[in-house]
Design an enzyme around this catalytic site. Structure first.
Site, PDB file in Angstrom:
ATOM      1  N   HIS A 138      -7.005  -5.690   2.221  1.00 49.63           N
ATOM      2  CA  HIS A 138      -5.876  -5.112   2.960  1.00 49.63           C
ATOM      3  C   HIS A 138      -5.321  -6.197   3.877  1.00 49.63           C
ATOM      4  O   HIS A 138      -6.078  -6.806   4.645  1.00 49.63           O
ATOM      5  CB  HIS A 138      -6.329  -3.951   3.842  1.00 49.63           C
ATOM      6  CG  HIS A 138      -6.851  -2.751   3.116  1.00 49.63           C
ATOM      7  ND1 HIS A 138      -6.095  -1.619   2.916  1.00 49.63           N
ATOM      8  CD2 HIS A 138      -8.060  -2.494   2.559  1.00 49.63           C
ATOM      9  CE1 HIS A 138      -6.816  -0.708   2.278  1.00 49.63           C
ATOM     10  NE2 HIS A 138      -8.016  -1.217   2.045  1.00 49.63           N
ATOM     11  N   GLN A 176     -14.707   2.634   0.864  1.00 47.15           N
ATOM     12  CA  GLN A 176     -13.864   2.128  -0.222  1.00 47.15           C
ATOM     13  C   GLN A 176     -13.507   3.304  -1.126  1.00 47.15           C
ATOM     14  O   GLN A 176     -14.388   4.011  -1.615  1.00 47.15           O
ATOM     15  CB  GLN A 176     -14.626   1.055  -1.016  1.00 47.15           C
ATOM     16  CG  GLN A 176     -13.791   0.435  -2.132  1.00 47.15           C
ATOM     17  CD  GLN A 176     -14.553  -0.668  -2.884  1.00 47.15           C
ATOM     18  OE1 GLN A 176     -15.731  -0.908  -2.621  1.00 47.15           O
ATOM     19  NE2 GLN A 176     -13.878  -1.313  -3.812  1.00 47.15           N
ATOM     20  N   ASN A 230     -12.930  -3.098   2.461  1.00 47.49           N
ATOM     21  CA  ASN A 230     -13.884  -1.995   2.487  1.00 47.49           C
ATOM     22  C   ASN A 230     -14.790  -2.089   1.273  1.00 47.49           C
ATOM     23  O   ASN A 230     -14.322  -2.338   0.156  1.00 47.49           O
ATOM     24  CB  ASN A 230     -13.138  -0.654   2.481  1.00 47.49           C
ATOM     25  CG  ASN A 230     -12.293  -0.460   3.728  1.00 47.49           C
ATOM     26  OD1 ASN A 230     -12.698  -0.851   4.816  1.00 47.49           O
ATOM     27  ND2 ASN A 230     -11.115   0.127   3.578  1.00 47.49           N
ATOM     28  N   HIS A 232     -10.185  -5.271  -3.260  1.00 47.99           N
ATOM     29  CA  HIS A 232      -8.867  -5.527  -2.686  1.00 47.99           C
ATOM     30  C   HIS A 232      -9.003  -5.934  -1.230  1.00 47.99           C
ATOM     31  O   HIS A 232      -9.887  -5.461  -0.520  1.00 47.99           O
ATOM     32  CB  HIS A 232      -7.958  -4.296  -2.800  1.00 47.99           C
ATOM     33  CG  HIS A 232      -8.584  -3.014  -2.369  1.00 47.99           C
ATOM     34  ND1 HIS A 232      -9.487  -2.321  -3.130  1.00 47.99           N
ATOM     35  CD2 HIS A 232      -8.447  -2.301  -1.221  1.00 47.99           C
ATOM     36  CE1 HIS A 232      -9.870  -1.231  -2.490  1.00 47.99           C
ATOM     37  NE2 HIS A 232      -9.266  -1.196  -1.320  1.00 47.99           N
ATOM     38  N   ASP A 244       0.841  -1.188   0.000  1.00 43.18           N
ATOM     39  CA  ASP A 244       0.000   0.000   0.000  1.00 43.18           C
ATOM     40  C   ASP A 244       0.884   1.248   0.000  1.00 43.18           C
ATOM     41  O   ASP A 244       1.901   1.310   0.690  1.00 43.18           O
ATOM     42  CB  ASP A 244      -0.918   0.000   1.230  1.00 43.18           C
ATOM     43  CG  ASP A 244      -2.060   0.989   1.096  1.00 43.18           C
ATOM     44  OD1 ASP A 244      -3.222   0.546   1.000  1.00 43.18           O
ATOM     45  OD2 ASP A 244      -1.802   2.216   1.086  1.00 43.18           O
ATOM     46  N   ILE A 245       0.481   2.242  -0.764  1.00 44.66           N
ATOM     47  CA  ILE A 245       1.274   3.467  -0.912  1.00 44.66           C
ATOM     48  C   ILE A 245       1.248   4.314   0.368  1.00 44.66           C
ATOM     49  O   ILE A 245       2.142   5.137   0.580  1.00 44.66           O
ATOM     50  CB  ILE A 245       0.757   4.278  -2.123  1.00 44.66           C
ATOM     51  CG1 ILE A 245       1.839   5.187  -2.688  1.00 44.66           C
ATOM     52  CG2 ILE A 245      -0.504   5.047  -1.796  1.00 44.66           C
ATOM     53  CD1 ILE A 245       1.497   5.773  -4.044  1.00 44.66           C
TER      54      ILE A 245
HETATM   55  P1  AMP Z   1      -9.723   1.479   0.203  1.00 42.87           P
HETATM   56  O1  AMP Z   1      -9.841   2.786   0.914  1.00 42.87           O
HETATM   57  O2  AMP Z   1     -10.154   0.288   1.002  1.00 42.87           O
HETATM   58  O3  AMP Z   1     -10.392   1.529  -1.159  1.00 42.87           O
HETATM   59  O4  AMP Z   1      -8.178   1.238  -0.028  1.00 42.87           O
HETATM   60  C1  AMP Z   1      -7.462   1.784  -1.088  1.00 42.87           C
HETATM   61  C2  AMP Z   1      -6.007   1.722  -0.712  1.00 42.87           C
HETATM   62  O5  AMP Z   1      -5.247   1.887  -1.885  1.00 42.87           O
HETATM   63  C3  AMP Z   1      -5.573   2.806   0.270  1.00 42.87           C
HETATM   64  O6  AMP Z   1      -5.048   2.181   1.451  1.00 42.87           O
HETATM   65  C4  AMP Z   1      -4.511   3.583  -0.504  1.00 42.87           C
HETATM   66  O7  AMP Z   1      -3.436   4.004   0.318  1.00 42.87           O
HETATM   67  C5  AMP Z   1      -4.066   2.570  -1.535  1.00 42.87           C
HETATM   68  N1  AMP Z   1      -3.521   3.123  -2.758  1.00 42.87           N
HETATM   69  C6  AMP Z   1      -4.008   4.136  -3.500  1.00 42.87           C
HETATM   70  N2  AMP Z   1      -3.245   4.343  -4.590  1.00 42.87           N
HETATM   71  C7  AMP Z   1      -2.254   3.403  -4.532  1.00 42.87           C
HETATM   72  C8  AMP Z   1      -1.127   3.097  -5.365  1.00 42.87           C
HETATM   73  N3  AMP Z   1      -0.874   3.784  -6.494  1.00 42.87           N
HETATM   74  N4  AMP Z   1      -0.302   2.096  -4.989  1.00 42.87           N
HETATM   75  C9  AMP Z   1      -0.536   1.406  -3.848  1.00 42.87           C
HETATM   76  N5  AMP Z   1      -1.581   1.640  -3.033  1.00 42.87           N
HETATM   77  C10 AMP Z   1      -2.427   2.630  -3.360  1.00 42.87           C
END
Ligand code: AMP
Ligand code: ZN
Length: 113
Positions: A101, A93, A86, A99, A30-31
């Site tokens: 986590h 979400q 989520n 996805h 995760d970023i």
């Molecule tokens: P959600 O809020 O459950 O939809 O989770 C989305 C997740 O994607 C968040 O934890 C973000 O930090 C992560 N995210 C968004 N953009 C990227 C990316 N380019 N690379 C890796 N993780 C990302």
């Protein structure tokens, strides 16, 4: 899906730090990590969320199999970890591509916010 962030990661159009991969699923860091280990496990095909999965769909099996590889590789299998999915607006979400986590490396709190 051409404008989906995670589909672009699957296609290699957006860089990600990969952790593991199977035929049907991809795992990457995760970023914005919320724990010492924070990995996202996604299906390679576009699935918006769990509501889109029908009973015969193997997607969740594929994801769980890769989660098991990730927790072993990341060394958090025995200590424990948290899986979060989520869904939709109330679930907060933010990326509409299914996805899981995988969070670990510290003691989690409960209840989640
Ligand atoms: P959600 O809020 O459950 O939809 O989770 C989305 C997740 O994607 C968040 O934890 C973000 O930090 C992560 N995210 C968004 N953009 C990227 C990316 N380019 N690379 C890796 N993780 C990302
Ligand atoms: Zn997608």
């Amino acid at each position: 899906m051409s404008d989906c962030l995670f589909c672009k990661i699957v296609a290699g159009e957006i860089p990600a730090k990969l952790v593991a991969e199977s035929d049907a699923a991809l795992a990457f860091y995760d970023i914005a990590p919320q724990a010492p280990v924070h990995v996202l496990v996604i299906p390679k095909v576009h699935v918006t969320d769990i509501n889109e999965i029908d009973g015969d769909h193997p997607v969740m099996d594929d994801l769980i199999a890769l989660v098991q590889s990730v927790v072993t590789e990341e060394g958090i299998k025995d200590a424990g970890y948290r899986l979060v999915v989520n869904v939709g607006v109330d679930g907060q979400q933010t990326v509409p591509h299914l996805h899981i986590h995988v969070l670990g490396g510290r003691r989690m709190t409960w209840p989640p916010g």
